[in-house]
Design a protein around this motif. Sequence first.
Motif, PDB file in Angstrom:
ATOM      1  N   UNK A 228      42.187  25.526  47.233  1.00 59.62           N
ATOM      2  CA  UNK A 228      41.024  26.384  46.975  1.00 59.62           C
ATOM      3  C   UNK A 228      40.542  27.025  48.271  1.00 59.62           C
ATOM      4  N   UNK A 229      40.525  26.252  49.351  1.00 59.67           N
ATOM      5  CA  UNK A 229      40.110  26.786  50.650  1.00 59.67           C
ATOM      6  C   UNK A 229      41.030  27.916  51.087  1.00 59.67           C
ATOM      7  N   UNK A 230      42.334  27.723  50.940  1.00 65.65           N
ATOM      8  CA  UNK A 230      43.304  28.760  51.320  1.00 65.65           C
ATOM      9  C   UNK A 230      43.090  30.020  50.469  1.00 65.65           C
ATOM     10  N   UNK A 231      42.899  29.835  49.177  1.00 65.21           N
ATOM     11  CA  UNK A 231      42.673  30.984  48.285  1.00 65.21           C
ATOM     12  C   UNK A 231      41.437  31.757  48.711  1.00 65.21           C
ATOM     13  N   UNK A 232      40.354  31.042  48.983  1.00 69.53           N
ATOM     14  CA  UNK A 232      39.088  31.703  49.309  1.00 69.53           C
ATOM     15  C   UNK A 232      39.107  32.342  50.694  1.00 69.53           C
ATOM     16  N   UNK A 238      45.358  38.554  48.812  1.00 69.87           N
ATOM     17  CA  UNK A 238      45.738  37.322  48.112  1.00 69.87           C
ATOM     18  C   UNK A 238      47.163  36.881  48.430  1.00 69.87           C
ATOM     19  N   UNK A 239      47.320  35.583  48.590  1.00 68.25           N
ATOM     20  CA  UNK A 239      48.640  35.005  48.825  1.00 68.25           C
ATOM     21  C   UNK A 239      49.302  34.691  47.489  1.00 68.25           C
ATOM     22  N   UNK A 267      46.786  28.508  39.463  1.00 67.56           N
ATOM     23  CA  UNK A 267      46.382  28.964  40.799  1.00 67.56           C
ATOM     24  C   UNK A 267      46.048  30.457  40.772  1.00 67.56           C
ATOM     25  N   UNK A 268      46.880  31.238  40.102  1.00 64.65           N
ATOM     26  CA  UNK A 268      46.662  32.684  40.036  1.00 64.65           C
ATOM     27  C   UNK A 268      45.380  33.009  39.273  1.00 64.65           C
ATOM     28  N   UNK A 269      45.134  32.312  38.174  1.00 66.46           N
ATOM     29  CA  UNK A 269      43.927  32.546  37.397  1.00 66.46           C
ATOM     30  C   UNK A 269      42.674  32.220  38.207  1.00 66.46           C
ATOM     31  N   UNK A 270      42.720  31.126  38.943  1.00 67.84           N
ATOM     32  CA  UNK A 270      41.568  30.772  39.775  1.00 67.84           C
ATOM     33  C   UNK A 270      41.354  31.813  40.867  1.00 67.84           C
ATOM     34  N   UNK A 271      42.445  32.301  41.450  1.00 69.65           N
ATOM     35  CA  UNK A 271      42.317  33.344  42.464  1.00 69.65           C
ATOM     36  C   UNK A 271      41.660  34.596  41.902  1.00 69.65           C
TER      37      UNK A 271
END
Length: 356
Positions: A228-232, A238-239, A267-271
């Motif tokens: 989550x930290x990496x995504x944010x 976006x990665x 992961x993609x949906x959360x991003x």
Amino acid sequence: MQIEMTSSATRASGHAIFVVVPRFNMATLITMVETLRIANYLAPQPLFSWDIVSFDGAQVLASNGMTATVGANPQDCAPADHVFVLGSWGTEHYENRALIGWLRKQARGGTSVCGVELGCYILARAGLLDDKPATTHWSWLSGFRETFDRVDVSEALYTIEGKIMTCPGGLAGVDLMLHLIERDHGSGFAGEIADQMLHHPVRTAQSPQRSTMGKTTETMLPLVRAAITVIEQNLEDPLSVPEVARQLGVSQRQLERHFKKNVGCTVVQFGLLRRLQNARLLLISTDLSVRDIATASGFNTLSHFTYSFNRFFGRRPSDYRDAWPADEPAPSWPGSLSDFLATLRHIPPGRKDEAD
């Protein structure tokens, strides 16, 4: 409903002034004051006193719809050791030259000054946060960072740089007050106050603001929290999932399995959720164009951004500029994880690629 926020009856060695602005968070104010009250209750003689004031008159509307009666003339207050400025939703647009001038004077005189929740906007406009670390509520970090590029913004429970402090509000205000009490009166005394308040554990400045992401009170797997930290940290660019997994040193399959189990979506949906939440915040807290906000939130095309935003929030991005008008009785945060997951389940066939 109206409530009178009275000052302490006697002046003690440690005096605090709480400055509230319209739509302040009453729960944050009460718990910060309550920490001082319990300290006085436990001590042989009162250690702290406080005034609750406003530069906006004696009647101040809080974010919960209650009206607080407070002191109307901060100039009459006793000299303070600490000044806490409390602001909540709407404070990103609040400006009061008298308050800013008074804060600068307090800081020049050696008083410790703290911006609580969106009160950090007021300190930043006063120039008190330039080249200093600061924090605010996690949901507002990106908007604050876009507005004040000279401030070193990060997610924390509180920051202290000399006489300047910030705090994201909520119960983090209790942790900050306990830290200040521990600094002057010892960890044992601060611990007794925490026991009285049933506030455990007492958190440090760098403790995370968030822990559950809507998954009741279970402890989130450290791997998922790191993801989550990496995504944010990469909302603008976006990665891919393989790139996130590579940064964390795990397989993509392992990451996706644990993420789905702990968060309830991919992961993609959360991003996508976090990018939409980021865009929503930038729309109401900055003057960036809709196109610039789409880019800053990691969308390659304006059409993709507009469709996704409308699908989730039920209105076009351009309509969201006035999402919280001055006469709105209460704020809303239409961006919860459960709402997002429900929306995903109802995306028509053929458009699900917009979500995952």
